[in-house]
Motif scaffolding. Sequence first.
Motif, short mmCIF file in Angstrom:
data_model
loop_
_atom_site.label_atom_id
_atom_site.label_comp_id
_atom_site.label_asym_id
_atom_site.label_seq_id
_atom_site.Cartn_x
_atom_site.Cartn_y
_atom_site.Cartn_z
N GLY A 36 127.76 77.47 88.58
CA GLY A 36 127.34 78.46 89.57
C GLY A 36 128.46 79.46 89.83
O GLY A 36 129.54 79.37 89.24
N CYS A 37 128.21 80.39 90.73
CA CYS A 37 129.21 81.40 91.10
C CYS A 37 130.49 80.73 91.58
O CYS A 37 130.44 79.76 92.32
CB CYS A 37 128.69 82.28 92.24
N VAL A 38 131.64 81.26 91.17
CA VAL A 38 132.92 80.76 91.64
C VAL A 38 133.24 81.53 92.92
O VAL A 38 133.56 82.71 92.89
CB VAL A 38 134.02 80.93 90.59
N ASN A 39 133.12 80.84 94.06
CA ASN A 39 133.25 81.49 95.36
C ASN A 39 134.66 81.50 95.93
O ASN A 39 134.96 82.32 96.80
CB ASN A 39 132.32 80.80 96.36
N ALA A 40 135.51 80.61 95.47
CA ALA A 40 136.88 80.54 95.98
C ALA A 40 137.81 80.01 94.90
O ALA A 40 137.45 79.11 94.15
CB ALA A 40 136.95 79.64 97.21
N VAL A 41 138.99 80.60 94.83
CA VAL A 41 140.03 80.16 93.90
C VAL A 41 141.36 80.24 94.63
O VAL A 41 141.65 81.25 95.27
CB VAL A 41 140.09 81.05 92.64
N VAL A 42 142.16 79.17 94.54
CA VAL A 42 143.47 79.16 95.18
C VAL A 42 144.50 78.54 94.26
O VAL A 42 144.19 77.66 93.46
CB VAL A 42 143.47 78.41 96.53
N PHE A 43 145.74 79.03 94.39
CA PHE A 43 146.87 78.44 93.70
C PHE A 43 147.52 77.40 94.61
O PHE A 43 147.57 77.59 95.83
CB PHE A 43 147.93 79.51 93.38
N HIS A 44 148.03 76.33 94.01
CA HIS A 44 148.83 75.36 94.76
C HIS A 44 150.10 76.07 95.22
O HIS A 44 150.64 76.90 94.49
CB HIS A 44 149.17 74.17 93.85
N PRO A 45 150.59 75.78 96.43
CA PRO A 45 151.76 76.51 96.93
C PRO A 45 153.06 76.25 96.18
O PRO A 45 153.97 77.09 96.22
CB PRO A 45 151.87 76.06 98.39
N LYS A 46 153.18 75.11 95.47
CA LYS A 46 154.44 74.80 94.79
C LYS A 46 154.30 74.46 93.32
O LYS A 46 155.24 74.61 92.56
CB LYS A 46 155.14 73.63 95.50
N GLU A 47 153.15 73.99 92.91
CA GLU A 47 152.94 73.56 91.52
C GLU A 47 152.11 74.60 90.76
O GLU A 47 151.46 75.45 91.35
CB GLU A 47 152.21 72.21 91.49
N ASN A 48 152.14 74.50 89.42
CA ASN A 48 151.38 75.42 88.57
C ASN A 48 149.95 74.90 88.42
O ASN A 48 149.49 74.59 87.33
CB ASN A 48 152.08 75.56 87.22
N VAL A 49 149.27 74.78 89.57
CA VAL A 49 147.93 74.18 89.64
C VAL A 49 147.00 75.16 90.35
O VAL A 49 147.40 75.85 91.29
CB VAL A 49 147.99 72.83 90.40
N ILE A 50 145.76 75.20 89.91
CA ILE A 50 144.75 76.07 90.52
C ILE A 50 143.52 75.23 90.86
O ILE A 50 143.21 74.27 90.16
CB ILE A 50 144.40 77.25 89.58
N SER A 58 130.70 72.07 93.13
CA SER A 58 131.81 71.38 92.46
C SER A 58 133.12 72.08 92.79
O SER A 58 133.15 73.27 93.09
CB SER A 58 131.60 71.36 90.94
N ILE A 59 134.20 71.30 92.76
CA ILE A 59 135.56 71.82 92.89
C ILE A 59 136.31 71.36 91.65
O ILE A 59 136.34 70.16 91.34
CB ILE A 59 136.24 71.29 94.16
N PHE A 60 136.91 72.31 90.94
CA PHE A 60 137.72 71.97 89.77
C PHE A 60 139.18 72.19 90.13
O PHE A 60 139.53 73.20 90.76
CB PHE A 60 137.38 72.87 88.58
N VAL A 61 140.03 71.26 89.74
CA VAL A 61 141.46 71.37 89.92
C VAL A 61 142.10 71.20 88.55
O VAL A 61 141.77 70.25 87.82
CB VAL A 61 142.00 70.29 90.88
N GLY A 62 142.99 72.13 88.18
CA GLY A 62 143.60 72.03 86.87
C GLY A 62 144.99 72.62 86.84
O GLY A 62 145.34 73.49 87.66
N GLU A 63 145.78 72.12 85.90
CA GLU A 63 147.14 72.62 85.72
C GLU A 63 147.13 73.74 84.69
O GLU A 63 146.47 73.64 83.65
CB GLU A 63 148.04 71.47 85.24
N LEU A 64 147.85 74.81 85.00
CA LEU A 64 147.96 75.93 84.07
C LEU A 64 149.16 75.68 83.15
O LEU A 64 150.20 75.23 83.60
CB LEU A 64 148.16 77.25 84.83
N SER A 65 149.00 75.97 81.87
CA SER A 65 150.10 75.73 80.92
C SER A 65 151.04 76.90 80.89
O SER A 65 150.75 77.98 81.33
CB SER A 65 149.54 75.48 79.52
#
Length: 105
Positions: free
Chosen positions: A76-90, A98-105
């Motif tokens: 479905g539409c992605v309504n919100a996206v946030v970066f972790h404040p200290k890690e390379n995670v979104i 659904s909520i997806f959490v993933g590490e950016l390379s």
Amino acid sequence: GVQTLKTWDIRPFVDSGKKRHDKTFVGGTHNAEKGLLNCSWSADGTMVTGGSADRTVHIWDELSAEELYSLPGHAGCVNAVVFHPKENVIASASSDKSIFVGELS
């Protein structure tokens, strides 16, 4: 058509000779039904992200405005996206509940 994410200088006392439009970030193809919905900056200010009605998370380099990632997966539409404040995670949240959490390379 192609929709864009634009940044503007909104400080109240900007030199009148300076343009207020700062950068344009171009991502996937969107239209009236599939626009960019949300944006967020990484804590260090080097990346900007936008959720999209095309069910994709777009991430750009803030300095060059080059798209670094186009992350599919939501149904479905992605309504919100946030970066972790200290890690390379979104993290992204979608209207598909659904909520997806993933590490950016």
